[in-house]
Design a protein around this motif. Sequence first.
Motif, short mmCIF file in Angstrom:
data_model
loop_
_atom_site.label_atom_id
_atom_site.label_comp_id
_atom_site.label_asym_id
_atom_site.label_seq_id
_atom_site.Cartn_x
_atom_site.Cartn_y
_atom_site.Cartn_z
N ALA A 102 0.83 -1.21 0.00
CA ALA A 102 0.00 0.00 0.00
C ALA A 102 0.86 1.26 0.00
CB ALA A 102 -0.91 0.00 1.23
N PRO A 103 0.34 2.37 -0.52
CA PRO A 103 1.07 3.65 -0.51
C PRO A 103 1.00 4.33 0.86
CG PRO A 103 -1.05 3.96 -1.56
CD PRO A 103 -0.96 2.49 -1.22
N ILE A 104 1.61 3.72 1.85
CA ILE A 104 1.50 4.18 3.23
C ILE A 104 1.96 5.62 3.40
CG2 ILE A 104 2.32 3.80 5.59
CD1 ILE A 104 0.29 1.75 4.65
N ALA A 105 3.09 5.98 2.79
CA ALA A 105 3.61 7.34 2.94
C ALA A 105 2.61 8.37 2.42
CB ALA A 105 4.95 7.47 2.22
N SER A 106 1.97 8.06 1.29
CA SER A 106 0.97 8.97 0.72
C SER A 106 -0.24 9.11 1.64
CB SER A 106 0.54 8.48 -0.66
OG SER A 106 -0.49 9.28 -1.19
N TRP A 107 -0.70 7.98 2.18
CA TRP A 107 -1.85 8.01 3.09
C TRP A 107 -1.52 8.77 4.37
CZ3 TRP A 107 -3.53 2.15 2.64
CH2 TRP A 107 -4.08 1.95 1.36
N GLN A 108 -0.32 8.56 4.89
CA GLN A 108 0.08 9.29 6.10
C GLN A 108 0.10 10.79 5.87
OE1 GLN A 108 2.92 6.08 8.49
NE2 GLN A 108 3.88 7.59 7.18
N ALA A 109 0.57 11.20 4.70
CA ALA A 109 0.64 12.62 4.39
C ALA A 109 -0.75 13.22 4.24
CB ALA A 109 1.45 12.84 3.11
N ALA A 110 -1.70 12.44 3.72
CA ALA A 110 -3.06 12.95 3.48
C ALA A 110 -3.92 12.95 4.73
CB ALA A 110 -3.73 12.12 2.38
N TRP A 111 -3.60 12.10 5.69
CA TRP A 111 -4.50 11.88 6.82
C TRP A 111 -4.78 13.14 7.65
CZ3 TRP A 111 -5.59 11.93 11.94
CH2 TRP A 111 -6.57 11.04 12.42
N PRO A 112 -3.80 13.93 8.05
CA PRO A 112 -4.12 15.11 8.89
C PRO A 112 -5.08 16.08 8.21
CG PRO A 112 -1.77 14.63 8.99
CD PRO A 112 -2.33 13.79 7.90
N GLY A 113 -4.90 16.33 6.92
CA GLY A 113 -5.80 17.24 6.22
C GLY A 113 -7.20 16.67 6.12
N SER A 114 -7.31 15.37 5.87
CA SER A 114 -8.62 14.73 5.80
C SER A 114 -9.31 14.79 7.15
CB SER A 114 -8.47 13.28 5.33
OG SER A 114 -8.01 13.22 4.00
N TRP A 115 -8.56 14.56 8.22
CA TRP A 115 -9.14 14.62 9.56
C TRP A 115 -9.65 16.03 9.87
CZ3 TRP A 115 -10.97 11.79 13.38
CH2 TRP A 115 -11.14 12.38 14.64
N ALA A 116 -8.84 17.04 9.58
CA ALA A 116 -9.24 18.42 9.87
C ALA A 116 -10.51 18.80 9.10
CB ALA A 116 -8.10 19.38 9.53
N ALA A 117 -10.59 18.39 7.86
CA ALA A 117 -11.76 18.73 7.04
C ALA A 117 -13.01 18.01 7.54
CB ALA A 117 -11.49 18.37 5.57
N ALA A 118 -12.87 16.73 7.88
CA ALA A 118 -14.01 15.96 8.36
C ALA A 118 -14.49 16.48 9.72
CB ALA A 118 -13.64 14.48 8.46
N LEU A 119 -13.56 16.87 10.57
CA LEU A 119 -13.92 17.38 11.89
C LEU A 119 -14.63 18.73 11.77
CD1 LEU A 119 -13.73 16.75 14.89
CD2 LEU A 119 -11.54 17.95 14.93
N LYS A 120 -14.14 19.57 10.89
CA LYS A 120 -14.78 20.88 10.68
C LYS A 120 -16.22 20.70 10.22
CE LYS A 120 -14.30 25.16 8.00
NZ LYS A 120 -13.48 25.87 6.99
N HIS A 121 -16.44 19.74 9.33
CA HIS A 121 -17.80 19.50 8.83
C HIS A 121 -18.68 18.93 9.93
CE1 HIS A 121 -21.03 17.28 6.73
NE2 HIS A 121 -20.99 18.31 5.91
N ALA A 122 -18.14 18.04 10.75
CA ALA A 122 -18.94 17.42 11.81
C ALA A 122 -19.40 18.45 12.84
CB ALA A 122 -18.13 16.32 12.50
N GLY A 123 -18.58 19.45 13.09
CA GLY A 123 -18.93 20.44 14.10
C GLY A 123 -19.75 21.61 13.59
N ARG A 124 -20.03 21.61 12.31
CA ARG A 124 -20.76 22.73 11.72
C ARG A 124 -22.25 22.61 11.98
NH1 ARG A 124 -20.58 23.21 5.32
NH2 ARG A 124 -21.93 21.41 5.62
N ALA A 125 -22.88 23.72 12.28
CA ALA A 125 -24.33 23.72 12.44
C ALA A 125 -24.98 23.43 11.09
CB ALA A 125 -24.80 25.07 12.97
#
Length: 212
Positions: A65-88
């Motif tokens: 698997a492209p682990i290095a690519s996934w690791q690099a993408a994970w923080p941005g994906s987490w921040a975006a998903a969390l922002k959406h979850a907390g939005r009214a």
Amino acid sequence: MRSSIPLPGSRWPHDMVITVQDDTQELLNLLWLREAWQLLPDGADLPPALSSPPAPVDGSLRAAAPIASWQAAWPGSWAAALKHAGRAPDPHLLDRLHDPGIGLEERASLLRELIGPSWRDDVGPEALTPAAEQWRNALLDRRLQAPRALDEQPEHAAIDALVPAWRSGLTTIVEIPCTGEFTRRIGEHGLLVTAETRADRERYGAALAGFR
């Protein structure tokens, strides 16, 4: 959570509406993905480990698997998903989606707004194996096996701290099934807590009291 009329003796304001999200699929997918694939994403404000970690994927799959690519993408994906979850949520979004007069492009845009960002869309579906859904279902099953009466919900236990937080703008509480304490404000109206924090009356009260 809301009462349509004032209830005699109740300390819950009848017009207080609090949404608790403890099963946000995208956040759970990302937490599963991080631990099942043994990713080590780099970031200054990433959530702690899962309290019920999944089994790691097969070593041969991970090696390919492209682990290095996934690791690099994970923080941005987490921040975006969390922002959406907390939005009214937009109360008119569903009405706009059902409007027969809108075009396909606008409908697609509204759907993206409703569903929020997705790891599958940004990176690809390969990392999210059927084991991710099985793990999410196991979490749900454990919750269903331990139901709580309304007056036993953590929000009622922490009502003294919840009401001032609500008056300060809190509308959405996002719970993640992680260890320890990880309380964060999400935008203007959201609060992130771990399941351990929400289950502890004193810790949950302190987390709510910090919402100002």
